[in-house]
Design a protein around this motif. Sequence first.
Motif, PDB file in Angstrom:
ATOM      1  N   LEU A 258       0.879  -1.257   0.050  1.00 31.33           N
ATOM      2  CA  LEU A 258      -0.150   0.035   0.100  1.00 31.33           C
ATOM      3  C   LEU A 258       0.942   1.380  -0.032  1.00 31.33           C
ATOM      4  O   LEU A 258       0.367   2.247  -0.828  1.00 31.33           O
ATOM      5  CB  LEU A 258      -1.078   0.166   1.201  1.00 31.33           C
ATOM      6  CG  LEU A 258      -2.329  -0.801   1.098  1.00 31.33           C
ATOM      7  CD1 LEU A 258      -3.014  -0.843   2.168  1.00 31.33           C
ATOM      8  CD2 LEU A 258      -3.173  -0.053  -0.173  1.00 31.33           C
ATOM      9  N   PHE A 259       2.221   1.298   0.628  1.00 33.02           N
ATOM     10  CA  PHE A 259       2.795   2.569   0.793  1.00 33.02           C
ATOM     11  C   PHE A 259       3.392   2.738  -0.851  1.00 33.02           C
ATOM     12  O   PHE A 259       3.214   4.056  -1.195  1.00 33.02           O
ATOM     13  CB  PHE A 259       4.063   2.170   1.522  1.00 33.02           C
ATOM     14  CG  PHE A 259       5.112   3.515   1.399  1.00 33.02           C
ATOM     15  CD1 PHE A 259       4.842   4.399   2.301  1.00 33.02           C
ATOM     16  CD2 PHE A 259       6.180   2.971   0.583  1.00 33.02           C
ATOM     17  CE1 PHE A 259       6.070   5.595   2.187  1.00 33.02           C
ATOM     18  CE2 PHE A 259       7.263   4.200   0.545  1.00 33.02           C
ATOM     19  CZ  PHE A 259       6.854   5.517   1.366  1.00 33.02           C
ATOM     20  N   ASN A 260       3.706   1.872  -1.372  1.00 33.10           N
ATOM     21  CA  ASN A 260       4.277   1.833  -2.968  1.00 33.10           C
ATOM     22  C   ASN A 260       2.907   2.551  -3.749  1.00 33.10           C
ATOM     23  O   ASN A 260       3.143   3.382  -4.554  1.00 33.10           O
ATOM     24  CB  ASN A 260       4.832   0.681  -3.430  1.00 33.10           C
ATOM     25  CG  ASN A 260       6.190   0.531  -2.659  1.00 33.10           C
ATOM     26  OD1 ASN A 260       6.982   1.640  -2.508  1.00 33.10           O
ATOM     27  ND2 ASN A 260       6.471  -0.890  -2.683  1.00 33.10           N
ATOM     28  N   TRP A 261       1.621   1.720  -3.387  1.00 30.79           N
ATOM     29  CA  TRP A 261       0.552   2.231  -4.170  1.00 30.79           C
ATOM     30  C   TRP A 261       0.363   3.479  -4.083  1.00 30.79           C
ATOM     31  O   TRP A 261      -0.083   4.480  -4.946  1.00 30.79           O
ATOM     32  CB  TRP A 261      -0.720   1.273  -3.892  1.00 30.79           C
ATOM     33  CG  TRP A 261      -0.401  -0.078  -4.400  1.00 30.79           C
ATOM     34  CD1 TRP A 261       0.646  -0.711  -5.178  1.00 30.79           C
ATOM     35  CD2 TRP A 261      -1.350  -1.135  -4.026  1.00 30.79           C
ATOM     36  NE1 TRP A 261       0.471  -2.009  -5.187  1.00 30.79           N
ATOM     37  CE2 TRP A 261      -1.005  -2.338  -4.804  1.00 30.79           C
ATOM     38  CE3 TRP A 261      -2.560  -1.210  -3.477  1.00 30.79           C
ATOM     39  CZ2 TRP A 261      -1.823  -3.492  -4.634  1.00 30.79           C
ATOM     40  CZ3 TRP A 261      -3.119  -2.440  -3.319  1.00 30.79           C
ATOM     41  CH2 TRP A 261      -2.716  -3.647  -4.113  1.00 30.79           C
ATOM     42  N   PHE A 262       0.205   4.326  -2.884  1.00 26.53           N
ATOM     43  CA  PHE A 262       0.020   5.545  -2.628  1.00 26.53           C
ATOM     44  C   PHE A 262       0.930   6.371  -3.070  1.00 26.53           C
ATOM     45  O   PHE A 262       0.484   7.618  -3.631  1.00 26.53           O
ATOM     46  CB  PHE A 262       0.036   5.806  -1.037  1.00 26.53           C
ATOM     47  CG  PHE A 262      -1.136   5.116  -0.325  1.00 26.53           C
ATOM     48  CD1 PHE A 262      -2.581   5.048  -0.907  1.00 26.53           C
ATOM     49  CD2 PHE A 262      -0.878   4.603   1.236  1.00 26.53           C
ATOM     50  CE1 PHE A 262      -3.481   4.306  -0.135  1.00 26.53           C
ATOM     51  CE2 PHE A 262      -1.906   3.886   1.520  1.00 26.53           C
ATOM     52  CZ  PHE A 262      -3.153   3.739   1.067  1.00 26.53           C
ATOM     53  N   GLN A 263       2.210   6.145  -3.331  1.00 26.39           N
ATOM     54  CA  GLN A 263       3.323   6.792  -3.684  1.00 26.39           C
ATOM     55  C   GLN A 263       3.200   7.063  -5.155  1.00 26.39           C
ATOM     56  O   GLN A 263       3.201   8.285  -5.980  1.00 26.39           O
ATOM     57  CB  GLN A 263       4.674   6.368  -3.290  1.00 26.39           C
ATOM     58  CG  GLN A 263       5.164   6.501  -2.124  1.00 26.39           C
ATOM     59  CD  GLN A 263       5.739   7.828  -1.652  1.00 26.39           C
ATOM     60  OE1 GLN A 263       5.367   8.739  -2.440  1.00 26.39           O
ATOM     61  NE2 GLN A 263       6.091   7.954  -0.491  1.00 26.39           N
ATOM     62  N   THR A 264       2.780   5.853  -5.960  1.00 24.87           N
ATOM     63  CA  THR A 264       2.506   5.685  -7.322  1.00 24.87           C
ATOM     64  C   THR A 264       1.289   6.558  -7.836  1.00 24.87           C
ATOM     65  O   THR A 264       1.289   7.164  -8.845  1.00 24.87           O
ATOM     66  CB  THR A 264       2.531   4.227  -7.687  1.00 24.87           C
ATOM     67  OG1 THR A 264       3.510   3.438  -7.530  1.00 24.87           O
ATOM     68  CG2 THR A 264       2.360   4.151  -9.513  1.00 24.87           C
ATOM     69  N   ALA A 265       0.367   6.439  -6.869  1.00 26.73           N
ATOM     70  CA  ALA A 265      -1.061   7.312  -7.512  1.00 26.73           C
ATOM     71  C   ALA A 265      -0.755   8.497  -7.167  1.00 26.73           C
ATOM     72  O   ALA A 265      -1.490   9.396  -8.161  1.00 26.73           O
ATOM     73  CB  ALA A 265      -2.126   6.806  -6.290  1.00 26.73           C
ATOM     74  N   LYS A 266       0.200   9.325  -6.908  1.00 26.41           N
ATOM     75  CA  LYS A 266       0.509  10.887  -6.692  1.00 26.41           C
ATOM     76  C   LYS A 266       1.158  11.163  -8.015  1.00 26.41           C
ATOM     77  O   LYS A 266       0.634  12.342  -8.585  1.00 26.41           O
ATOM     78  CB  LYS A 266       1.217  11.265  -5.468  1.00 26.41           C
ATOM     79  CG  LYS A 266       0.983  10.917  -4.065  1.00 26.41           C
ATOM     80  CD  LYS A 266       1.709  11.596  -3.277  1.00 26.41           C
ATOM     81  CE  LYS A 266       3.299  11.058  -3.357  1.00 26.41           C
ATOM     82  NZ  LYS A 266       4.061  11.670  -2.253  1.00 26.41           N
ATOM     83  N   PHE A 267       1.625  10.125  -8.797  1.00 31.29           N
ATOM     84  CA  PHE A 267       2.051  10.571 -10.076  1.00 31.29           C
ATOM     85  C   PHE A 267       1.324  10.034 -11.167  1.00 31.29           C
ATOM     86  O   PHE A 267       1.268  10.400 -12.370  1.00 31.29           O
ATOM     87  CB  PHE A 267       3.563  10.105 -10.188  1.00 31.29           C
ATOM     88  CG  PHE A 267       4.524  10.509  -9.108  1.00 31.29           C
ATOM     89  CD1 PHE A 267       5.046  12.215  -9.385  1.00 31.29           C
ATOM     90  CD2 PHE A 267       4.798  10.128  -8.107  1.00 31.29           C
ATOM     91  CE1 PHE A 267       5.811  12.368  -8.374  1.00 31.29           C
ATOM     92  CE2 PHE A 267       5.549  10.755  -7.149  1.00 31.29           C
ATOM     93  CZ  PHE A 267       6.035  11.845  -7.384  1.00 31.29           C
TER      94      PHE A 267
END
Length: 134
Positions: A35-44
Motif C-alpha cells: 500500500l505504501f508504494n501504491w499511494f506513492q505511485t498514485a500521486k504521479f
Amino acid sequence: METRLKFSLYKKPDDIIEAARIALKNRLYVSGWQLFNWFQTAKFYPTDVEGIVLAFREEIPVAVLFAYRDQTSGVFVRKCERRQGIGTDMVKVICESGFVPLFTAHDYRSTEFFEGLENRIEIEYEWMDQDEDV
C-alpha cells in the motif's frame, strides 16, 4: 459514546492524489507492504487508480481501501479500529460505485477477512491467496 464513521470515495485524478497524500500522512499502511508504494505511485499516475475509499472517525482517517483499474485492491484498517466492519463497509462503497475489486491475501488475517466477506456482503468481488497460481 462511539462516534460514527464517514466514508469518502475518491475517483477523480486530483481527488485520488489528495487521498493518497492523506493516507501517507496518516500512515494508513504497514511499512514495507504494497500500500505504501501504491499511494506513492498514485500521486504521479492517478489515472491508473479506480478509486480510494477513506474512512474517517471525527475527521481522522482510520482506514483505507485502494483499488487500481486492473482490479488489484488492498485494505488497511488501524489496529484499534479492526473487527468493527469498517473494511467490509469500504468494500461495499467501492462495489456500489460499479467496480469489482480483486483482493490478494498476504497473511492469515487478510485471508480470514476476504473469506469472511462472502458471509457479510452480497456484492460481487474476487480475491486470491498470494500463494495461488494465477
